[in-house]
Design an enzyme around this catalytic site. Structure first.
Site, PDB file in Angstrom:
ATOM      1  N   TYR A 126      54.889  35.344  34.085  1.00 17.79           N
ATOM      2  CA  TYR A 126      55.016  35.539  35.542  1.00 17.79           C
ATOM      3  C   TYR A 126      55.630  36.907  35.824  1.00 17.79           C
ATOM      4  CZ  TYR A 126      53.649  32.104  38.968  1.00 17.79           C
ATOM      5  OH  TYR A 126      52.910  31.377  39.848  1.00 17.79           O
TER       6      TYR A 126
ATOM      7  N   THR B 273      35.724  44.682  43.651  1.00 21.25           N
ATOM      8  CA  THR B 273      35.903  43.729  42.572  1.00 21.25           C
ATOM      9  C   THR B 273      35.794  44.529  41.281  1.00 21.25           C
ATOM     10  OG1 THR B 273      33.531  43.244  42.558  1.00 21.25           O
ATOM     11  CG2 THR B 273      34.924  41.758  43.825  1.00 21.25           C
TER      12      THR B 273
ATOM     13  N   LYS C  99      31.616  43.449  38.563  1.00 18.56           N
ATOM     14  CA  LYS C  99      30.167  43.625  38.769  1.00 18.56           C
ATOM     15  C   LYS C  99      29.715  44.829  37.934  1.00 18.56           C
ATOM     16  CE  LYS C  99      30.279  41.223  43.178  1.00 18.56           C
ATOM     17  NZ  LYS C  99      31.593  41.149  43.826  1.00 18.56           N
TER      18      LYS C  99
ATOM     19  N   ASP D   7      34.009  48.988  50.887  1.00 19.10           N
ATOM     20  CA  ASP D   7      34.001  47.892  49.912  1.00 19.10           C
ATOM     21  C   ASP D   7      32.909  48.218  48.893  1.00 19.10           C
ATOM     22  OD1 ASP D   7      33.697  45.614  48.431  1.00 19.10           O
ATOM     23  OD2 ASP D   7      33.876  44.239  50.132  1.00 19.10           O
TER      24      ASP D   7
ATOM     25  N   ARG E 202      36.882  39.107  35.952  1.00 17.19           N
ATOM     26  CA  ARG E 202      36.931  38.708  37.354  1.00 17.19           C
ATOM     27  C   ARG E 202      38.263  39.155  37.933  1.00 17.19           C
ATOM     28  NH1 ARG E 202      32.414  35.269  38.012  1.00 17.19           N
ATOM     29  NH2 ARG E 202      32.981  35.391  40.199  1.00 17.19           N
TER      30      ARG E 202
ATOM     31  N   GLU F 199      56.000  38.433  39.469  1.00 11.08           N
ATOM     32  CA  GLU F 199      55.942  38.786  40.901  1.00 11.08           C
ATOM     33  C   GLU F 199      56.642  40.116  41.146  1.00 11.08           C
ATOM     34  OE1 GLU F 199      57.520  35.614  43.257  1.00 11.08           O
ATOM     35  OE2 GLU F 199      55.717  34.387  43.007  1.00 11.08           O
TER      36      GLU F 199
HETATM   37  C1  LIG Z   1      30.875  43.547  48.726  1.00  9.11           C
HETATM   38  C2  LIG Z   1      31.692  42.397  48.255  1.00  9.11           C
HETATM   39  N1  LIG Z   1      32.971  42.303  48.621  1.00  9.11           N
HETATM   40  C3  LIG Z   1      33.754  41.286  48.229  1.00  9.11           C
HETATM   41  C4  LIG Z   1      33.266  40.292  47.423  1.00  9.11           C
HETATM   42  C5  LIG Z   1      34.141  39.132  47.094  1.00  9.11           C
HETATM   43  O1  LIG Z   1      34.464  39.042  45.784  1.00  9.11           O
HETATM   44  P1  LIG Z   1      34.953  37.667  45.129  1.00  9.11           P
HETATM   45  O2  LIG Z   1      33.738  36.824  44.961  1.00  9.11           O
HETATM   46  O3  LIG Z   1      35.548  38.138  43.860  1.00  9.11           O
HETATM   47  O4  LIG Z   1      35.940  37.062  46.063  1.00  9.11           O
HETATM   48  C6  LIG Z   1      31.943  40.352  46.975  1.00  9.11           C
HETATM   49  C7  LIG Z   1      31.418  39.302  46.097  1.00  9.11           C
HETATM   50  O5  LIG Z   1      30.274  39.114  45.883  1.00  9.11           O
HETATM   51  C8  LIG Z   1      31.125  41.424  47.422  1.00  9.11           C
HETATM   52  O6  LIG Z   1      29.832  41.507  47.076  1.00  9.11           O
END
Ligand SMILES: Cc1ncc(COP(=O)(O)O)c(C=O)c1O
Length: 420
Positions: free
Chosen positions: A56, A228, A231, A202, A237, A58
């Site tokens: 842990y 993320t 991908k 994003d 993950r 935090e």
């Molecule tokens: C553009 C985008 N943002 C955020 C996410 C969310 O990710 P997670 O599934 O890890 O919560 C995704 C997931 O597919 C995504 O494609």
């Protein structure tokens, strides 16, 4: 066999061990075209499967609420420094549990419930967390949504500008989950600056392409970058938030203590390993290969009469309407799975069908490129997809089984990290 081997798991819990082995074999035998997936390296697997899961921590390095952080602080600091170097950002937070909580932390840092926020609509290719109605982000904020043009399938920057001027959102999200084209970060930045909004890029889907120089970077345009790590970036993950120096403190406070408790240290280690891999010259080749494969696959599918949204791709992702093939996304995705080709059914822009039974398929080349497949194999994959569509329409399961055998045969020549 799964690699690293799992003898202790096999002895302690044969049920789970058997399922892990089954999944590893499945991943070895299938052409994996789910655009949000990949194969992590064995090094990343080892880091995520380590004793770091026991700890842990935090807080942040040097300011923790638990003792015993002699090694964890170093792991997290390495991950942060590598993220800063790979993406060229002032600040990185590697603690978000996944992409959705990372995005939620952005709202918590910079907006209050009821504030106007703006993002791409889910059916046009945006993500749930960009303000879609069923998401907390659409329920707790006043979300306005932009889409794509019907004639081009691309984001309409005039619509984005008009909507931003009319609604004056606090946050503008760009990027998404089913966008086959380059995101014009400078154009979004200009609009955000004009209306006084913070631009959030994003880059979850394209992070590996950005890291590998195969997609323009949002750095210098978006104040905040969310991604993320699992991908095209090819890590475990997880997620990261990156920003300019101005927004660093607010983001950190939003992640912890605003939204989360202890970070998942085994994941942080895996992210650090993936970032070290992404900094190597081979990763630039990988990113270029992902795009080359997607373009080759798009061309081969188009030649076979598939109808691609926007007419093609600039990145790792292809979105296509399969109505012209006399079928719909869901039945074809299921038939393809039986044929050894794994992808997902997806809405296409202006889809007349329901999200759970839409007109389209989404494909991505991140995983097959990791596996070592190149542009020369893409016509074969397009042929299998086309043949499966015909076989499924004819109810010919024998033809589908033949394709599955051909897929398995081809893939047996391509090693898979995590499998020996
Ligand atoms: C553009 C985008 N943002 C955020 C996410 C969310 O990710 P997670 O599934 O890890 O919560 C995704 C997931 O597919 C995504 O494609």
């Amino acid at each position: 066999m799964h690699q690293p081997a799992i003898p202790h798991l096999a002895a302690a819990d044969p049920d789970i061990a058997q399922l892990v082995e089954g999944e590893a074999a499945r991943q070895f035998e299938k052409v994996r075209l789910i655009a949000s997936e990949n194969y992590v390296s064995t090094a990343v697997l080892e880091a995520t499967g380590s004793v770091l899961t026991n700890k842990y921590s935090e807080g942040y390095a040097g300011k923790r609420y638990y003792e015993g952080q002699q090694f964890i602080d170093q792991v997290e600091t390495l991950a942060i420094e590598r993220a800063k170097a790979v993406f060229g950002v002032d600040h990185a937070n590697v603690q978000p549990y996944s992409g959705s909580p990372a995005n939620l932390a952005v709202y918590l840092a910079l907006a209050a419930p009821g504030d106007t926020v703006m993002g791409m609509a889910l059916p046009a290719g945006g993500h749930l967390t960009h303000g879609w109605s069923v998401s907390a982000t659409g329920k707790w904020f006043r979300a306005v949504q932009y889409g794509v043009r019907k004639d081009t399938g691309r984001v309409d920057m005039d619509e984005v500008r008009d909507l931003a001027r009319a609604e004056r959102p606090k946050l503008i999200f760009c990027g998404g989950t089913a966008i086959p084209r380059t995101i014009d970060f400078p154009a979004f930045a200009e609009i955000a600056a004009e209306v006084g909004a913070v631009l959030v890029a994003d880059i979850a889907h394209i992070a590996g392409l950005v890291a590998g120089g195969a997609h323009p970077s949002p750095v210098g345009h978006a104040q905040i970058i969310s991604t993320t790590t699992h991908k095209t970036l090819r890590g475990p993950r997880g997620a990261m938030l990156m920003s300019d120096a101005e927004h660093a403190k607010a983001l950190d406070k939003a992640v912890f203590p605003g939204l989360q408790g202890g970070p998942h240290n085994h994941t942080t280690a895996g992210i650090a390993v993936a970032l070290a891999e992404a900094a190597r010259p081979e990763f630039r080749e990988y990113a270029a290969g992902v795009v080359a494969n997607a373009k080759a696959l798009a061309e081969a599918l188009t030649a076979r009469g598939f109808d691609l949204v926007s007419g093609g791709t600039d990145n790792h992702l292809i979105l296509m309407d399969v109505t012209g093939k006399g079928t719909a996304g869901k039945p074809l995705a299921k038939a393809l799975d039986r044929a050894g080709i794994e992808l997902n059914y997806n809405t296409v822009p202006f889809d007349p069908r329901k999200p759970f039974d839409p007109s389209g398929l989404r494909l991505g080349t991140g995983a097959i490129t990791t596996r070592g497949l190149g542009t020369e194999q893409m016509p074969q994959i397009a042929e299998w997809i086309d043949r499966t569509a015909t076989a499924a329409n004819d109810g010919d399961e024998t033809a589908i089984a033949t394709i599955a055998a051909e897929v398995k045969e081809l893939l047996s020549a391509y090693p898979m990290p995590g499998w020996a």
